[in-house]
Write a protein that holds these residues in place. Structure first.
Motif, PDB file in Angstrom:
ATOM      1  N   LYS A  22       0.819  -1.216   0.000  1.00  0.00           N
ATOM      2  CA  LYS A  22       0.000   0.000   0.000  1.00  0.00           C
ATOM      3  C   LYS A  22       0.856   1.272   0.000  1.00  0.00           C
ATOM      4  N   MET A  23       2.139   1.040   0.074  1.00  0.00           N
ATOM      5  CA  MET A  23       3.020   2.191   0.199  1.00  0.00           C
ATOM      6  C   MET A  23       3.168   2.909  -1.151  1.00  0.00           C
ATOM      7  N   THR A  24       3.525   4.166  -1.073  1.00  0.00           N
ATOM      8  CA  THR A  24       3.657   4.965  -2.283  1.00  0.00           C
ATOM      9  C   THR A  24       5.010   4.826  -2.943  1.00  0.00           C
ATOM     10  N   GLU A  25       6.064   4.541  -2.103  1.00  0.00           N
ATOM     11  CA  GLU A  25       7.381   4.375  -2.722  1.00  0.00           C
ATOM     12  C   GLU A  25       7.427   3.056  -3.462  1.00  0.00           C
ATOM     13  N   ARG A  26       8.428   2.910  -4.315  1.00  0.00           N
ATOM     14  CA  ARG A  26       8.534   1.712  -5.147  1.00  0.00           C
ATOM     15  C   ARG A  26       8.850   0.510  -4.258  1.00  0.00           C
ATOM     16  N   TYR A  27       8.116  -0.626  -4.541  1.00  0.00           N
ATOM     17  CA  TYR A  27       8.289  -1.850  -3.758  1.00  0.00           C
ATOM     18  C   TYR A  27       8.156  -3.012  -4.741  1.00  0.00           C
ATOM     19  N   ASP A  28       9.280  -3.650  -5.102  1.00  0.00           N
ATOM     20  CA  ASP A  28       9.309  -4.617  -6.197  1.00  0.00           C
ATOM     21  C   ASP A  28       9.494  -6.051  -5.691  1.00  0.00           C
ATOM     22  N   CYS A  29       9.039  -6.990  -6.540  1.00  0.00           N
ATOM     23  CA  CYS A  29       9.251  -8.423  -6.277  1.00  0.00           C
ATOM     24  C   CYS A  29      10.754  -8.707  -6.260  1.00  0.00           C
ATOM     25  N   HIS A  30      11.194  -9.461  -5.253  1.00  0.00           N
ATOM     26  CA  HIS A  30      12.622  -9.764  -5.097  1.00  0.00           C
ATOM     27  C   HIS A  30      13.145 -10.579  -6.271  1.00  0.00           C
ATOM     28  N   TYR A  31      12.255 -11.342  -6.960  1.00  0.00           N
ATOM     29  CA  TYR A  31      12.711 -12.211  -8.030  1.00  0.00           C
ATOM     30  C   TYR A  31      12.517 -11.589  -9.416  1.00  0.00           C
ATOM     31  N   CYS A  32      11.268 -11.190  -9.772  1.00  0.00           N
ATOM     32  CA  CYS A  32      11.007 -10.682 -11.129  1.00  0.00           C
ATOM     33  C   CYS A  32      11.138  -9.158 -11.238  1.00  0.00           C
ATOM     34  N   LYS A  33      11.257  -8.482 -10.083  1.00  0.00           N
ATOM     35  CA  LYS A  33      11.474  -7.034 -10.022  1.00  0.00           C
ATOM     36  C   LYS A  33      10.254  -6.217 -10.428  1.00  0.00           C
ATOM     37  N   GLU A  34       9.125  -6.879 -10.660  1.00  0.00           N
ATOM     38  CA  GLU A  34       7.916  -6.109 -10.985  1.00  0.00           C
ATOM     39  C   GLU A  34       7.392  -5.434  -9.728  1.00  0.00           C
ATOM     40  N   SER A  35       6.713  -4.301  -9.941  1.00  0.00           N
ATOM     41  CA  SER A  35       6.199  -3.533  -8.811  1.00  0.00           C
ATOM     42  C   SER A  35       5.101  -4.327  -8.100  1.00  0.00           C
ATOM     43  N   LYS A  39      -0.687  -4.879  -5.037  1.00  0.00           N
ATOM     44  CA  LYS A  39      -0.808  -6.327  -5.271  1.00  0.00           C
ATOM     45  C   LYS A  39      -0.508  -7.102  -3.984  1.00  0.00           C
ATOM     46  N   LYS A  40      -1.033  -8.322  -3.939  1.00  0.00           N
ATOM     47  CA  LYS A  40      -0.679  -9.218  -2.840  1.00  0.00           C
ATOM     48  C   LYS A  40       0.743  -9.733  -3.057  1.00  0.00           C
ATOM     49  N   TYR A  41       1.446  -9.904  -1.970  1.00  0.00           N
ATOM     50  CA  TYR A  41       2.788 -10.445  -2.074  1.00  0.00           C
ATOM     51  C   TYR A  41       3.068 -11.300  -0.826  1.00  0.00           C
ATOM     52  N   VAL A  42       4.195 -12.020  -0.893  1.00  0.00           N
ATOM     53  CA  VAL A  42       4.608 -12.866   0.232  1.00  0.00           C
ATOM     54  C   VAL A  42       5.968 -12.404   0.680  1.00  0.00           C
ATOM     55  N   ASP A  46      12.415 -11.732   4.850  1.00  0.00           N
ATOM     56  CA  ASP A  46      12.450 -10.267   4.702  1.00  0.00           C
ATOM     57  C   ASP A  46      12.502  -9.803   3.253  1.00  0.00           C
ATOM     58  N   ASN A  47      12.324 -10.723   2.304  1.00  0.00           N
ATOM     59  CA  ASN A  47      12.293 -10.359   0.890  1.00  0.00           C
ATOM     60  C   ASN A  47      10.882 -10.539   0.345  1.00  0.00           C
ATOM     61  N   PRO A  48      10.337  -9.538  -0.366  1.00  0.00           N
ATOM     62  CA  PRO A  48       8.975  -9.654  -0.902  1.00  0.00           C
ATOM     63  C   PRO A  48       8.970 -10.384  -2.250  1.00  0.00           C
ATOM     64  N   TYR A  49       7.936 -11.212  -2.462  1.00  0.00           N
ATOM     65  CA  TYR A  49       7.758 -11.922  -3.733  1.00  0.00           C
ATOM     66  C   TYR A  49       6.320 -11.758  -4.180  1.00  0.00           C
ATOM     67  N   CYS A  50       6.130 -11.570  -5.489  1.00  0.00           N
ATOM     68  CA  CYS A  50       4.771 -11.596  -6.012  1.00  0.00           C
ATOM     69  C   CYS A  50       4.254 -13.025  -5.906  1.00  0.00           C
TER      70      CYS A  50
END
Length: 301
Positions: A22-35, A39-42, A46-50
């Motif tokens: 929900k944050m406004t700054e950029r927050y990307d998937c640790h693997y594919c780098k998509e924003s 979106k839901k992520y896991v 400490d690393n986010p994944y789509c």
């Protein structure tokens, strides 16, 4: 493990957390780098994944349908194997095993009823199935319910006590002794193992003793007099005649030969000329009072 009751576990995600960015700054998937914004992520270590990357990288494969077990599915695990909740069912009757006891055979899941009908032993006594996990008694390829494994005579459960099989039935030791065991003629107690038969009568080995010295006669030569058993030493000392030459007993047992003359006896080896000591066995001899002489030594008498 065949015959047991097992329970599937609900496989956790090893501390992974599901969130929505929900944050406004950029927050990307640790693997594919998509924003991940909106979106839901896991979050894993400490690393986010789509969701797509997380399922591709870390989801378990279902043993039944061979498809990945996604984030939105319940992951049931047993011994490092995994299933979708809908795939976790009995191999034979197809009924769900979720939150139910089950058994395995050749890596196949079986409900308790199917396993029992197919693989469980049947009681030799009541012919009913011995359910997995219940106590059973086994002997020479047969199985019994613990409560069916009873003494044929007293009908009490034998359990872990000693028993004796006879004619297709099992007996506790006290009942077997009362019904079948021979009784020692000496002590009147049952003979359960071994024993000695003498004059068609049974004896314990420990009861079959020399009448004279009371030593055990089992395994050694013995003889009898007036229906009493004696070791050879006692028999010779008590009843054997004495050699006129060496004065030791002449047993006459075992085929040993001796010479008898005018109420006197000699060992074969002792029947010799008093003067020259030549053997007189099978030869003529002369007597001079208590002595025996060969014809040569006795010619001057």
């Amino acid at each position: 493990m065949p015959g047991g009751s097992d329970q599937a576990g609900h496989q956790g995600r090893r501390g992974d957390r599901f969130s929505t960015a929900k944050m406004t700054e950029r927050y990307d998937c640790h693997y594919c780098k998509e924003s991940l914004f909106g979106k839901k992520y896991v979050l894993r270590e400490d690393n986010p994944y789509c969701i797509k990357c997380y399922e591709s990288l870390y989801s378990n494969t279902c043993e039944e349908c061979k498809k990945p077990i996604g984030c939105n599915s319940r992951d049931l695990s047993y011994k490092d194997r995994h299933w979708h909740e809908d795939c976790f069912h009995c191999f034979q009757c197809r009924r769900s095993l979720v939150d139910k006891p089950f058994s395995t055979k050749d890596e196949q899941l079986l409900c308790t009823e199917c396993y029992s009908n197919e693989y469980s032993s049947k009681c030799h006594e009541c012919k009913k199935i011995i359910m997995p996990g219940s106590k059973k008694m086994e002997h020479k390829g047969n199985s019994w319910h613990e409560t069916c494994f009873t003494c044929q005579r007293c009908q009490q459960p034998i359990g872990t006590k000693s028993f004796i099989p006879k004619d297709g039935h099992n007996y506790c030791v006290p009942c077997y002794e009362k019904q079948f065991a021979m009784q020692c003629i000496h002590c009147k107690k049952p003979i359960t193992t071994g024993g000695v038969t003498y004059h068609d009568q049974p004896w314990h080995k420990d009861c079959f003793l020399c009448t004279g010295c009371k030593l055990q006669l089992t395994g050694q030569r013995f003889t009898s007099r007036d229906n009493f058993a004696y070791c050879l030493t006692c028999y010779c000392n008590l009843y054997a005649k004495k050699c006129a030459s060496c004065t030791t007993p002449i047993s006459g047992l075992g085929g040993s030969k001796y010479i008898s003359f005018e109420e006197r006896q000699w060992h074969n080896d002792c029947f010799n000329c008093k003067k020259c000591s030549v053997s007189l066995v099978g030869r003529g001899f002369l007597t001079e009072r208590d002595d025996i002489l060969c014809p040569e030594c006795g010619k001057d008498i």
